[in-house]
Design a protein around this motif. Structure first.
Motif, PDB file in Angstrom:
ATOM      1  N   TYR A   1       0.846  -1.186   0.000  1.00 32.41           N
ATOM      2  CA  TYR A   1       0.000   0.000   0.000  1.00 32.41           C
ATOM      3  C   TYR A   1       0.883   1.238   0.000  1.00 32.41           C
ATOM      4  CZ  TYR A   1      -3.861  -3.010   1.365  1.00 32.41           C
ATOM      5  OH  TYR A   1      -4.812  -3.983   1.406  1.00 32.41           O
ATOM      6  N   ASP A   2       0.402   2.290  -0.650  1.00 34.46           N
ATOM      7  CA  ASP A   2       1.073   3.573  -0.491  1.00 34.46           C
ATOM      8  C   ASP A   2       0.811   4.004   0.945  1.00 34.46           C
ATOM      9  OD1 ASP A   2       1.984   3.768  -3.072  1.00 34.46           O
ATOM     10  OD2 ASP A   2       0.168   4.746  -3.783  1.00 34.46           O
ATOM     11  N   GLN A   3       1.822   4.361   1.652  1.00 34.64           N
ATOM     12  CA  GLN A   3       1.688   4.685   3.059  1.00 34.64           C
ATOM     13  C   GLN A   3       1.624   6.193   3.260  1.00 34.64           C
ATOM     14  OE1 GLN A   3       1.242   2.290   5.325  1.00 34.64           O
ATOM     15  NE2 GLN A   3       1.348   0.864   3.630  1.00 34.64           N
ATOM     16  N   PRO A   4       0.431   6.714   3.588  1.00 38.27           N
ATOM     17  CA  PRO A   4       0.365   8.144   3.863  1.00 38.27           C
ATOM     18  C   PRO A   4       1.053   8.450   5.180  1.00 38.27           C
ATOM     19  CG  PRO A   4      -1.741   7.126   4.343  1.00 38.27           C
ATOM     20  CD  PRO A   4      -0.866   6.062   3.739  1.00 38.27           C
ATOM     21  N   ILE A   5       1.584   9.618   5.282  1.00 36.89           N
ATOM     22  CA  ILE A   5       2.150  10.080   6.538  1.00 36.89           C
ATOM     23  C   ILE A   5       1.065  10.932   7.182  1.00 36.89           C
ATOM     24  CG2 ILE A   5       3.903  11.513   7.621  1.00 36.89           C
ATOM     25  CD1 ILE A   5       5.779  10.694   5.345  1.00 36.89           C
ATOM     26  N   VAL A   6       0.665  10.537   8.378  1.00 42.03           N
ATOM     27  CA  VAL A   6      -0.445  11.190   9.064  1.00 42.03           C
ATOM     28  C   VAL A   6       0.084  11.849  10.321  1.00 42.03           C
ATOM     29  CG1 VAL A   6      -2.724  10.832  10.062  1.00 42.03           C
ATOM     30  CG2 VAL A   6      -1.974   9.390   8.168  1.00 42.03           C
ATOM     31  N   SER A   7      -0.269  13.098  10.506  1.00 42.40           N
ATOM     32  CA  SER A   7       0.233  13.837  11.664  1.00 42.40           C
ATOM     33  C   SER A   7      -0.491  13.412  12.939  1.00 42.40           C
ATOM     34  CB  SER A   7       0.053  15.339  11.457  1.00 42.40           C
ATOM     35  OG  SER A   7      -1.325  15.670  11.491  1.00 42.40           O
ATOM     36  N   TYR A   8       0.164  13.627  14.065  1.00 40.75           N
ATOM     37  CA  TYR A   8      -0.462  13.373  15.357  1.00 40.75           C
ATOM     38  C   TYR A   8      -1.760  14.169  15.481  1.00 40.75           C
ATOM     39  CZ  TYR A   8       3.720  11.087  17.242  1.00 40.75           C
ATOM     40  OH  TYR A   8       4.757  10.226  17.482  1.00 40.75           O
ATOM     41  N   GLU A   9      -1.743  15.397  15.009  1.00 41.47           N
ATOM     42  CA  GLU A   9      -2.910  16.264  15.106  1.00 41.47           C
ATOM     43  C   GLU A   9      -4.094  15.675  14.345  1.00 41.47           C
ATOM     44  OE1 GLU A   9       0.167  17.437  14.154  1.00 41.47           O
ATOM     45  OE2 GLU A   9       0.675  18.394  16.046  1.00 41.47           O
ATOM     46  N   GLU A  10      -3.848  15.157  13.154  1.00 46.75           N
ATOM     47  CA  GLU A  10      -4.917  14.573  12.345  1.00 46.75           C
ATOM     48  C   GLU A  10      -5.471  13.320  13.019  1.00 46.75           C
ATOM     49  OE1 GLU A  10      -7.679  14.282   9.330  1.00 46.75           O
ATOM     50  OE2 GLU A  10      -6.345  15.940   9.807  1.00 46.75           O
ATOM     51  N   ILE A  11      -4.593  12.485  13.565  1.00 46.67           N
ATOM     52  CA  ILE A  11      -5.040  11.268  14.262  1.00 46.67           C
ATOM     53  C   ILE A  11      -5.864  11.653  15.485  1.00 46.67           C
ATOM     54  CG2 ILE A  11      -4.261   9.302  15.637  1.00 46.67           C
ATOM     55  CD1 ILE A  11      -1.985   8.966  13.582  1.00 46.67           C
ATOM     56  N   GLU A  12      -5.411  12.626  16.230  1.00 46.92           N
ATOM     57  CA  GLU A  12      -6.147  13.069  17.423  1.00 46.92           C
ATOM     58  C   GLU A  12      -7.515  13.625  17.044  1.00 46.92           C
ATOM     59  OE1 GLU A  12      -6.790  13.127  21.338  1.00 46.92           O
ATOM     60  OE2 GLU A  12      -5.046  12.281  20.358  1.00 46.92           O
ATOM     61  N   LYS A  13      -7.577  14.380  15.969  1.00 47.86           N
ATOM     62  CA  LYS A  13      -8.848  14.930  15.481  1.00 47.86           C
ATOM     63  C   LYS A  13      -9.826  13.793  15.152  1.00 47.86           C
ATOM     64  CE  LYS A  13     -10.564  16.931  11.337  1.00 47.86           C
ATOM     65  NZ  LYS A  13     -10.189  17.206   9.986  1.00 47.86           N
ATOM     66  N   GLU A  14      -9.342  12.778  14.453  1.00 47.77           N
ATOM     67  CA  GLU A  14     -10.197  11.649  14.074  1.00 47.77           C
ATOM     68  C   GLU A  14     -10.599  10.820  15.295  1.00 47.77           C
ATOM     69  OE1 GLU A  14     -11.641  11.147  11.168  1.00 47.77           O
ATOM     70  OE2 GLU A  14     -10.648  12.911  10.351  1.00 47.77           O
ATOM     71  N   ARG A  15      -9.718  10.664  16.266  1.00 47.77           N
ATOM     72  CA  ARG A  15     -10.066   9.940  17.499  1.00 47.77           C
ATOM     73  C   ARG A  15     -11.175  10.661  18.250  1.00 47.77           C
ATOM     74  NH1 ARG A  15      -4.046   8.412  19.492  1.00 47.77           N
ATOM     75  NH2 ARG A  15      -3.863   6.482  18.334  1.00 47.77           N
ATOM     76  N   ASN A  16     -11.082  11.979  18.320  1.00 49.05           N
ATOM     77  CA  ASN A  16     -12.119  12.764  18.990  1.00 49.05           C
ATOM     78  C   ASN A  16     -13.456  12.628  18.273  1.00 49.05           C
ATOM     79  OD1 ASN A  16     -10.518  13.674  21.102  1.00 49.05           O
ATOM     80  ND2 ASN A  16      -9.780  15.435  19.936  1.00 49.05           N
ATOM     81  N   LEU A  17     -13.418  12.598  16.952  1.00 46.32           N
ATOM     82  CA  LEU A  17     -14.639  12.401  16.172  1.00 46.32           C
ATOM     83  C   LEU A  17     -15.245  11.034  16.483  1.00 46.32           C
ATOM     84  CD1 LEU A  17     -14.689  14.623  13.537  1.00 46.32           C
ATOM     85  CD2 LEU A  17     -15.559  12.513  12.597  1.00 46.32           C
ATOM     86  N   ALA A  18     -14.397  10.011  16.570  1.00 44.77           N
ATOM     87  CA  ALA A  18     -14.868   8.657  16.880  1.00 44.77           C
ATOM     88  C   ALA A  18     -15.497   8.617  18.272  1.00 44.77           C
ATOM     89  CB  ALA A  18     -13.713   7.661  16.778  1.00 44.77           C
TER      90      ALA A  18
END
Length: 99
Positions: free
Chosen positions: A11-28
């Motif tokens: 798979y092409d591996q995107p680089i995801v920032s901590y901020e983006e992961i935290e934003k998505e966790r909060n949404l979840a």
């Protein structure tokens, strides 16, 4: 620092920032409180193994992991038993890359 997933090199591996992961966790976390999620897990069925479990034993899992650029959307979130969720975590290990 950003995440880079190396679990599957095809798979092409995107680089995801901590901020983006935290934003998505909060949404979840917000989605967990909605009638949509309660209905989704009410069958007690794990998305991956198909076995039935008590509702409280199912976890919220992202089919496409956040570390790979997955989002906290209704299409990407499924109920998973603890065993399947743990197996998936082990296959999607991440490491931190200094940029």
């Amino acid at each position: 620092m950003e995440f880079m997933d190396t679990a599957n090199p095809i798979y092409d591996q995107p680089i995801v920032s901590y901020e983006e992961i935290e934003k998505e966790r909060n949404l979840a976390k917000r989605l967990k409180k909605t009638p949509w999620w309660k209905k989704k897990r009410s069958s007690g069925k794990c998305y991956y193994c198909g076995q039935k479990f008590p509702v409280q034993d199912l976890t919220m899992d992202h089919k496409m992991p956040l570390s790979r650029g997955g989002k906290s959307t209704k299409e990407n979130i499924v109920p998973a038993c603890l065993g399947c969720n743990q197996k998936r975590k082990e296959t999607h290990k991440t490491f931190v890359v200094e940029l």
